[in-house]
Design a protein around this motif. Structure first.
Motif, PDB file in Angstrom:
ATOM      1  N   ASP A   1       0.980  -1.098   0.127  1.00 38.62           N
ATOM      2  CA  ASP A   1       0.075   0.147  -0.085  1.00 38.62           C
ATOM      3  C   ASP A   1       0.833   1.359   0.037  1.00 38.62           C
ATOM      4  O   ASP A   1       0.445   2.108  -0.551  1.00 38.62           O
ATOM      5  CB  ASP A   1      -0.881   0.001   1.185  1.00 38.62           C
ATOM      6  N   PHE A   2       1.928   1.167   0.779  1.00 36.68           N
ATOM      7  CA  PHE A   2       2.724   2.568   0.725  1.00 36.68           C
ATOM      8  C   PHE A   2       3.464   2.670  -0.378  1.00 36.68           C
ATOM      9  O   PHE A   2       3.856   3.731  -0.941  1.00 36.68           O
ATOM     10  CB  PHE A   2       3.665   2.277   1.793  1.00 36.68           C
ATOM     11  N   ILE A   3       3.802   1.726  -1.179  1.00 36.36           N
ATOM     12  CA  ILE A   3       4.301   1.768  -2.591  1.00 36.36           C
ATOM     13  C   ILE A   3       3.606   2.522  -3.425  1.00 36.36           C
ATOM     14  O   ILE A   3       3.804   3.568  -4.050  1.00 36.36           O
ATOM     15  CB  ILE A   3       5.004   0.449  -3.241  1.00 36.36           C
ATOM     16  N   THR A   4       2.218   2.144  -3.368  1.00 37.05           N
ATOM     17  CA  THR A   4       1.055   2.755  -4.264  1.00 37.05           C
ATOM     18  C   THR A   4       0.950   4.130  -3.730  1.00 37.05           C
ATOM     19  O   THR A   4       0.866   5.312  -4.464  1.00 37.05           O
ATOM     20  CB  THR A   4      -0.246   2.099  -4.185  1.00 37.05           C
ATOM     21  N   LEU A   5       1.132   4.334  -2.388  1.00 34.71           N
ATOM     22  CA  LEU A   5       0.902   5.725  -1.845  1.00 34.71           C
ATOM     23  C   LEU A   5       1.949   6.741  -2.331  1.00 34.71           C
ATOM     24  O   LEU A   5       1.822   7.794  -2.759  1.00 34.71           O
ATOM     25  CB  LEU A   5       0.960   5.760  -0.496  1.00 34.71           C
TER      26      LEU A   5
END
Length: 435
Positions: free
Chosen positions: A65-69
């Motif tokens: 999720d943080f990569i997408t963020l």
């Protein structure tokens, strides 16, 4: 006997090994169960749902999720009237600390870290006229980290929320005034020091009503609103309502009139679009009303000016009266010139003009000059030919046409006029014929 002793020794060693391994495995399993988290229902990290998941699964999910963020990173930094983008490279999202600080059944923030060195570079480049101390930089970085905890994109962060800046005079203007009435003086005193809070709208009518000022004439309110209007135009404030009269107010400058009429509901309203508050100052002394605005400095400079001013001569309307002696002309109304004025405003940054915008185009219609002429013409005048260029009646016109060998068009069938040359008459904004 030796073989039996060896066998007994082997059995004892094997049993001890199994017992030791068993205790070691149970201890490791117990430690794992104690240190691992189980997240229950209604558990979130930022916008991400981690309900009913174990710690390791949560870490794997949040890492993705943080990569997408980071890929969809869209954060703007706003200082008063300027907004710049914050590069994603300045921010790091920490999975381990986020999971470590998260509690089951709650909404938990994302743990983000802002590079102070990177932030310093961005602010120095984009807001070069503002000096940021190290304490301010650290405070702004901490504020950004806090707001990034929601994980909601796009995000606008007002850095003025996290640092103090010196307040200065932003704009000022003045207008000449005759001796103000007691009510106007009370209104000026009440206005002086008024705080215009962030995103707040100021209405002159509402202010008078809420402060129980009393009755102030429309003429005096127009003078006050006009000086306020000229001041507001030097800021990034939004003008919500501003009006002009049928004729320019005597004390107002062309293009900067803000007419007020309580009976007609003509108000003066503006809004502060900034996240910071400003103070409005108004004073009256020595035949002049001075208004100014103080607050955190704006980065853009706003300079209103008159771009075009055009006047229009009034047309002359001739009327006839039995009370005007023959050979004389009486002026019933001198009339008034018309005016059209365009106001522009330059928005500059560090001395360079960024944009030249149109603010308003005010038009004041001319009032015609009215002349009163006698009903009868001087007997020495040739019928149908007036020395002043006016025509008394259609009979005189027909007579003049006959004398000049022209056929009168009066009483002629309109269909017979088709095909004859027609001259299109054009008028200027003053109502005069353009030759």
């Amino acid at each position: 006997m030796g073989s039996k002793g060896f066998l007994n020794t082997f059995i004892i060693v094997l049993t001890s090994t199994l017992v030791f391994y068993g205790f070691s495995s149970v201890g490791a399993l117990a430690f794992t169960n104690v240190s691992s988290k189980d997240f229950g229902d209604q558990t979130f990290v930022g916008p991400f749902d981690i309900s009913r998941q174990k710690e390791q699964a949560v870490k794997e999910k949040l890492a993705a999720d943080f990569i997408t963020l980071q890929t969809d990173f869209a954060v703007d930094l706003t200082y008063q009237d300027i907004t710049v983008a914050l590069p994603a490279e300045v921010v790091t999202f920490d999975v381990e600390k986020t999971v470590e600080q998260s509690n089951s059944g709650k909404e938990n923030p994302i743990v983000a870290t802002v590079s102070v060195d990177g932030l310093r570079t961005i602010l120095t480049q984009q807001f070069s006229s503002i000096l940021f101390s190290e304490d301010s930089l650290q405070s702004i970085a901490t504020g950004i980290e806090r707001e990034l905890g929601t994980g909601i994109m796009p995000l606008t962060i007002h850095i003025t929320d996290y640092s103090d800046f010196t307040e200065i005079e932003i704009a000022t203007s003045s207008i000449a005034v005759t001796e103000p009435s007691t009510s106007l003086t009370n209104l000026i005193n009440a206005l002086n020091g008024t705080e215009i809070t962030s995103f707040a709208t100021f209405s002159l009518f509402d202010f008078i009503k809420n402060n129980e000022i009393g009755v102030v004439s429309d003429e005096e309110l127009t003078v006050l609103a006009s000086v306020l209007y000229a001041t507001i135009l030097q800021t990034n404030f939004v003008i919500d309502e501003r009006n002009i009269g049928s004729m320019l107010a005597p004390l107002a400058e062309p293009g900067f009139e803000a007419a007020v009429n309580e009976q007609l509901g003509l108000n003066f309203v503006f809004t502060n679009p900034n996240k910071t508050a400003f103070q409005l100052h108004v004073q009256s002394a020595n035949g002049t009303i001075v208004s100014s605005i103080t607050g955190m400095p704006l980065l853009y400079s706003y300079s209103p000016f008159v771009g075009q001013l055009e006047s229009f001569e009034p047309k002359t309307v001739q009327q006839f009266s039995a009370f005007v002696p023959n050979g004389q002309v009486s002026v019933a109304d001198e009339g008034r010139k018309g005016m059209e004025v365009e106001v522009h405003r330059t928005i500059s940054y560090e001395g360079s003009v960024v944009v030249d915008e149109m603010i308003s185009s005010d038009f004041y219609a001319p009032m015609p000059k009215i002349e009163l002429h006698p009903l009868k013409k001087d007997s020495q005048q040739i019928p149908g030919n007036s020395n002043d260029g006016t025509v008394n009646s259609q009979d005189n016109q027909n007579s003049a046409d006959s004398q000049n060998g022209l056929e009168s068009n009066v009483d002629k069938d309109p269909s017979q006029l088709q095909g004859e040359d027609e001259i299109e008459v054009q008028y200027d904004k003053g109502g005069n014929i353009i030759e």
